[in-house]
Design a protein around this motif. Structure first.
Motif, PDB file in Angstrom:
ATOM      1  N   ILE A 209       0.798  -1.265  -0.071  1.00  0.00           N
ATOM      2  CA  ILE A 209      -0.108   0.013  -0.067  1.00  0.00           C
ATOM      3  C   ILE A 209       0.876   1.295   0.020  1.00  0.00           C
ATOM      4  CG2 ILE A 209      -1.698   1.227   1.527  1.00  0.00           C
ATOM      5  CD1 ILE A 209      -2.834  -1.162   2.390  1.00  0.00           C
ATOM      6  N   GLN A 210       2.117   1.065   0.721  1.00  0.00           N
ATOM      7  CA  GLN A 210       2.868   2.569   0.924  1.00  0.00           C
ATOM      8  C   GLN A 210       3.666   2.751  -0.453  1.00  0.00           C
ATOM      9  OE1 GLN A 210       5.360   1.643   4.377  1.00  0.00           O
ATOM     10  NE2 GLN A 210       3.546   1.335   5.751  1.00  0.00           N
ATOM     11  N   HIS A 211       3.735   1.654  -1.322  1.00  0.00           N
ATOM     12  CA  HIS A 211       4.799   1.610  -2.592  1.00  0.00           C
ATOM     13  C   HIS A 211       3.871   1.714  -3.689  1.00  0.00           C
ATOM     14  CE1 HIS A 211       7.666   0.999   0.807  1.00  0.00           C
ATOM     15  NE2 HIS A 211       8.488   1.671   0.119  1.00  0.00           N
TER      16      HIS A 211
ATOM     17  N   LEU B 123      -4.508 -16.837   3.355  1.00  0.00           N
ATOM     18  CA  LEU B 123      -3.857 -15.823   2.557  1.00  0.00           C
ATOM     19  C   LEU B 123      -4.979 -15.219   1.673  1.00  0.00           C
ATOM     20  CD1 LEU B 123      -1.577 -13.870   1.580  1.00  0.00           C
ATOM     21  CD2 LEU B 123      -0.784 -15.770   0.283  1.00  0.00           C
ATOM     22  N   PRO B 124      -5.788 -15.840   1.045  1.00  0.00           N
ATOM     23  CA  PRO B 124      -6.878 -15.446   0.092  1.00  0.00           C
ATOM     24  C   PRO B 124      -7.677 -14.038   0.903  1.00  0.00           C
ATOM     25  CG  PRO B 124      -6.720 -17.330  -0.693  1.00  0.00           C
ATOM     26  CD  PRO B 124      -5.882 -17.438   0.701  1.00  0.00           C
ATOM     27  N   SER B 125      -8.019 -14.760   2.179  1.00  0.00           N
ATOM     28  CA  SER B 125      -8.738 -13.771   3.019  1.00  0.00           C
ATOM     29  C   SER B 125      -8.242 -12.399   3.561  1.00  0.00           C
ATOM     30  CB  SER B 125      -9.203 -14.517   4.372  1.00  0.00           C
ATOM     31  OG  SER B 125     -10.242 -13.679   5.064  1.00  0.00           O
ATOM     32  N   VAL B 126      -6.940 -12.556   3.693  1.00  0.00           N
ATOM     33  CA  VAL B 126      -6.038 -11.607   3.996  1.00  0.00           C
ATOM     34  C   VAL B 126      -6.038 -10.372   3.053  1.00  0.00           C
ATOM     35  CG1 VAL B 126      -3.762 -10.606   4.904  1.00  0.00           C
ATOM     36  CG2 VAL B 126      -4.759 -12.695   5.520  1.00  0.00           C
ATOM     37  N   LEU B 127      -5.749 -10.952   1.626  1.00  0.00           N
ATOM     38  CA  LEU B 127      -5.355 -10.224   0.507  1.00  0.00           C
ATOM     39  C   LEU B 127      -7.095  -9.603   0.044  1.00  0.00           C
ATOM     40  CD1 LEU B 127      -4.226  -9.126  -2.074  1.00  0.00           C
ATOM     41  CD2 LEU B 127      -4.585 -11.177  -3.088  1.00  0.00           C
ATOM     42  N   GLN B 128      -8.097 -10.238   0.365  1.00  0.00           N
ATOM     43  CA  GLN B 128      -9.355  -9.757   0.246  1.00  0.00           C
ATOM     44  C   GLN B 128      -9.608  -8.280   0.956  1.00  0.00           C
ATOM     45  OE1 GLN B 128     -12.598 -11.261   2.498  1.00  0.00           O
ATOM     46  NE2 GLN B 128     -13.188  -9.170   1.898  1.00  0.00           N
ATOM     47  N   GLU B 129      -9.206  -8.662   2.217  1.00  0.00           N
ATOM     48  CA  GLU B 129      -9.611  -7.309   2.978  1.00  0.00           C
ATOM     49  C   GLU B 129      -8.553  -6.250   2.633  1.00  0.00           C
ATOM     50  OE1 GLU B 129      -8.746  -6.020   7.646  1.00  0.00           O
ATOM     51  OE2 GLU B 129      -8.164  -8.231   7.132  1.00  0.00           O
ATOM     52  N   TYR B 130      -7.442  -6.489   2.419  1.00  0.00           N
ATOM     53  CA  TYR B 130      -6.673  -5.302   2.232  1.00  0.00           C
ATOM     54  C   TYR B 130      -7.035  -4.665   0.590  1.00  0.00           C
ATOM     55  CZ  TYR B 130      -3.336  -5.693   6.050  1.00  0.00           C
ATOM     56  OH  TYR B 130      -3.041  -5.567   7.433  1.00  0.00           O
ATOM     57  N   TRP B 131      -7.407  -5.790  -0.201  1.00  0.00           N
ATOM     58  CA  TRP B 131      -7.763  -5.034  -1.522  1.00  0.00           C
ATOM     59  C   TRP B 131      -8.853  -4.229  -1.426  1.00  0.00           C
ATOM     60  CZ3 TRP B 131      -5.694  -4.818  -6.085  1.00  0.00           C
ATOM     61  CH2 TRP B 131      -6.406  -4.424  -7.171  1.00  0.00           C
ATOM     62  N   ASP B 132      -9.934  -4.694  -0.747  1.00  0.00           N
ATOM     63  CA  ASP B 132     -11.360  -3.980  -0.472  1.00  0.00           C
ATOM     64  C   ASP B 132     -10.993  -2.826   0.418  1.00  0.00           C
ATOM     65  OD1 ASP B 132     -12.581  -6.017  -1.645  1.00  0.00           O
ATOM     66  OD2 ASP B 132     -13.497  -6.771   0.119  1.00  0.00           O
ATOM     67  N   THR B 133     -10.147  -2.679   1.370  1.00  0.00           N
ATOM     68  CA  THR B 133     -10.094  -1.329   1.849  1.00  0.00           C
ATOM     69  C   THR B 133      -8.941  -0.540   1.507  1.00  0.00           C
ATOM     70  OG1 THR B 133      -8.603  -2.626   3.530  1.00  0.00           O
ATOM     71  CG2 THR B 133     -10.745  -2.560   4.202  1.00  0.00           C
ATOM     72  N   HIS B 134      -8.034  -1.071   0.918  1.00  0.00           N
ATOM     73  CA  HIS B 134      -6.988   0.206   0.474  1.00  0.00           C
ATOM     74  C   HIS B 134      -6.443  -0.292  -0.973  1.00  0.00           C
ATOM     75  CE1 HIS B 134      -6.492   1.581   4.799  1.00  0.00           C
ATOM     76  NE2 HIS B 134      -6.323   0.282   4.999  1.00  0.00           N
ATOM     77  N   LEU B 135      -6.021  -1.470  -1.250  1.00  0.00           N
ATOM     78  CA  LEU B 135      -5.015  -1.491  -2.462  1.00  0.00           C
ATOM     79  C   LEU B 135      -6.154  -1.207  -3.716  1.00  0.00           C
ATOM     80  CD1 LEU B 135      -3.443  -5.063  -1.907  1.00  0.00           C
ATOM     81  CD2 LEU B 135      -2.430  -2.544  -2.309  1.00  0.00           C
ATOM     82  N   LYS B 136      -7.496  -1.266  -3.754  1.00  0.00           N
ATOM     83  CA  LYS B 136      -8.179  -1.022  -5.216  1.00  0.00           C
ATOM     84  C   LYS B 136      -8.089   0.543  -5.038  1.00  0.00           C
ATOM     85  CE  LYS B 136     -12.945  -0.774  -2.741  1.00  0.00           C
ATOM     86  NZ  LYS B 136     -14.340  -1.394  -2.815  1.00  0.00           N
ATOM     87  N   ASN B 137      -7.771   1.309  -4.243  1.00  0.00           N
ATOM     88  CA  ASN B 137      -8.012   2.724  -4.278  1.00  0.00           C
ATOM     89  C   ASN B 137      -6.668   3.246  -4.759  1.00  0.00           C
ATOM     90  OD1 ASN B 137     -10.591   2.863  -3.621  1.00  0.00           O
ATOM     91  ND2 ASN B 137     -10.150   2.650  -1.448  1.00  0.00           N
ATOM     92  N   THR B 138      -5.182   2.395  -4.980  1.00  0.00           N
ATOM     93  CA  THR B 138      -4.107   2.752  -5.100  1.00  0.00           C
ATOM     94  C   THR B 138      -3.857   2.740  -6.949  1.00  0.00           C
ATOM     95  OG1 THR B 138      -3.101   0.606  -4.944  1.00  0.00           O
ATOM     96  CG2 THR B 138      -3.471   1.882  -3.054  1.00  0.00           C
ATOM     97  N   SER B 139      -2.615   2.767  -7.001  1.00  0.00           N
ATOM     98  CA  SER B 139      -2.402   2.445  -8.670  1.00  0.00           C
ATOM     99  C   SER B 139      -1.480   1.100  -8.863  1.00  0.00           C
ATOM    100  CB  SER B 139      -1.381   3.702  -9.054  1.00  0.00           C
ATOM    101  OG  SER B 139      -2.018   4.843  -9.116  1.00  0.00           O
TER     102      SER B 139
END
Length: 466
Positions: free
Chosen positions: A95-97, A119-135
């Motif tokens: 997320i930071q990079h 791991l898929p559940s962890v990735l899902q949480e980070y994608w939904d909350t942060h990563l999908k709003n990055t580049s």
């Protein structure tokens, strides 16, 4: 020898997405040796990003390796000293990079899930909350087709609905292998043995003839390909002995379920179950007559990879002898006498691929919308092309032989043509023979194509001339 073959379409798809503004979550999957890692590396040559390769090891070691790789890429001494303690810290770092645009390709993703199913559940949480709003441009890649589909695309998976696209990487088509080898006859023979799997093609020596390649690259006990079919199957399958029996039976020409049952001694339910799994793994495919619908009960089963077919036809039956260093003997006694027949059963598929290419450039009598084989009650036709709007039909036989009498072959096609039930009362028929060479060509509008004719048409495709 390392050559990057084709993949322009897949590279173009990745580059188009790279130019988009939002986050991308791509799933790249396909059988082992099909070229996924090379595709990622080629993409990264003109894109900013890193290729992380997972290994079958503990979660702690996996995180340590990813820490070292990312710290080197981002020149981050702090990460190099501390490293990731868990997947949460890994995704927090991404997320930071993630801005500006960066590609993070995680290869062999199934290895990570196998070690840590959460791991898929962890990735899902980070994608939904942060990563999908990055580049970020995230790529998850893997060779276990069933696990990749269940982990990223199945509705029960936490990652269901998160991907922005997917690429199922198929083996190369014959036309691309022809582009690589240049010579039509050599391309047919090499493709019949090595198929379209890039790693298998790269193991071959184009400067040597095909029988020498078979002896040195497939049948020598110390060669890469001698054990690779066995390795792939034992890696992918839980009960390989039943699968081996079914694949061997298919290689012997038992293409119907009843024939496979009789040959292997396995029950129909067992054969159906294992065939279904082999189809999911893209190792076997089911074909139906071109005039039938998908629910047809006339389906036949075939090996999808030519090297697997060759291995089960000529290597597996003689393993003990080959392991004693007798490759020249097996090639001379068993391969050479039957090789033209073996190539012949694959030649039809190569001509189908050529016709598909010719069709897109208007080089056939009409533009077809469907192409395939036809069979019924002991009669069969290698290739049938249908133009559904115009009710035009082309019947074609493929002969991997020299000195073919085209008039005899077309006479046989004309006899079988009325048996093909498809707009019989109002269709316009065309007839075609494709062979290595002819002793006599047909008269009139009937089409005869030898290897030189096919080469000339391929050149027209390349130059865009009609």
């Amino acid at each position: 020898m390392s050559v990057f073959l084709d993949r322009e379409r897949e590279l173009s798809q990745l580059h188009e997405r790279y130019q988009s503004d939002g986050a991308e979550f791509m799933v790249l999957y396909g059988r082992r040796r099909v070229g996924k890692s090379e595709l990622i590396d080629q993409f990264l040559r003109t894109s900013r990003g890193i290729h992380l390769i997972a290994r079958e090891e503990s979660k702690q070691l996996q995180l340590r390796k990813f820490s070292a790789d990312l710290s080197a890429y981002f020149q981050d001494p702090f990460l190099q000293k501390n490293g990731f303690s868990d997947w949460d810290s890994f995704f927090e770092y991404l997320i930071q990079h993630a801005d500006p645009r960066v590609v993070v390709a995680i290869d062999e993703f199934p290895y990570l899930i196998k070690e840590d199913p959460s791991l898929p559940s962890v990735l899902q949480e980070y994608w939904d909350t942060h990563l999908k709003n990055t580049s970020i441009f995230l790529i998850l890649s893997g060779s276990s087709i069933s696990m990749m589909e269940s982990a990223t695309m199945d509705y029960k998976s936490p990652l269901f609905g998160r991907r922005t696209g997917q690429i199922l990487l198929h083996p190369l088509r014959f036309i691309h292998v022809l582009d690589y080898l240049g010579d039509m006859k050599k391309a047919v023979e090499f493709y019949a043995v090595f198929g379209g799997t890039p790693a298998y093609l790269m193991a071959a020596d184009p400067e040597e003839n095909i029988l020498k390649n078979i002896e040195e690259k497939v049948m020598r006990e110390d060669s890469f390909l001698f054990r690779d079919v066995d390795f792939v199957l034992r890696t992918e399958l839980v009960e390989p002995r039943y699968y081996f029996s079914i694949l061997y039976s298919l290689a012997q020409g038992n293409n119907r379920i009843g024939l496979i049952c009789n040959d292997t001694g396995l029950s129909k339910s067992v054969v159906n179950k294992y065939l279904s799994i082999l189809i999911d793994l893209k190792l076997v495919h089911r074909r139906i007559p071109v005039t039938e619908g998908q629910k047809s009960r006339k389906g036949l089963y075939f090996l999808s990879d030519n090297l697997f077919d060759f291995w089960f036809s000529f290597v597996n039956p003689y393993l003990d002898t080959l392991e004693r260093g007798n490759a020249p003997l097996i090639v001379d006694r068993y391969v050479r006498p039957h090789f033209a027949r073996y190539v012949g059963k694959h030649f039809e598929g190569m001509v189908t691929d050529l016709f598909d290419s010719f069709n897109r450039h208007g080089l056939l009598p009409f533009v077809f919308t469907r192409i395939g084989s036809w069979w019924h009650r002991g009669e069969e036709i290698d290739i049938v092309c249908l133009a559904e709007d115009e009710h035009r039909i082309l019947f074609c036989e493929c002969k991997w032989q020299d000195g073919v009498d085209a008039t005899e072959v077309i006479a046989g096609l004309r006899r079988k043509a009325p048996l093909v039930s498809w707009h019989n009362d109002r269709r316009k028929e065309c007839f075609c023979v494709v062979a290595r060479s002819f002793s006599r060509r047909a008269d009139g509008e009937d089409i005869c194509l030898d290897l030189d004719d096919c080469t000339a048409l391929v050149e027209k495709v390349r130059t865009g001339k009609e």
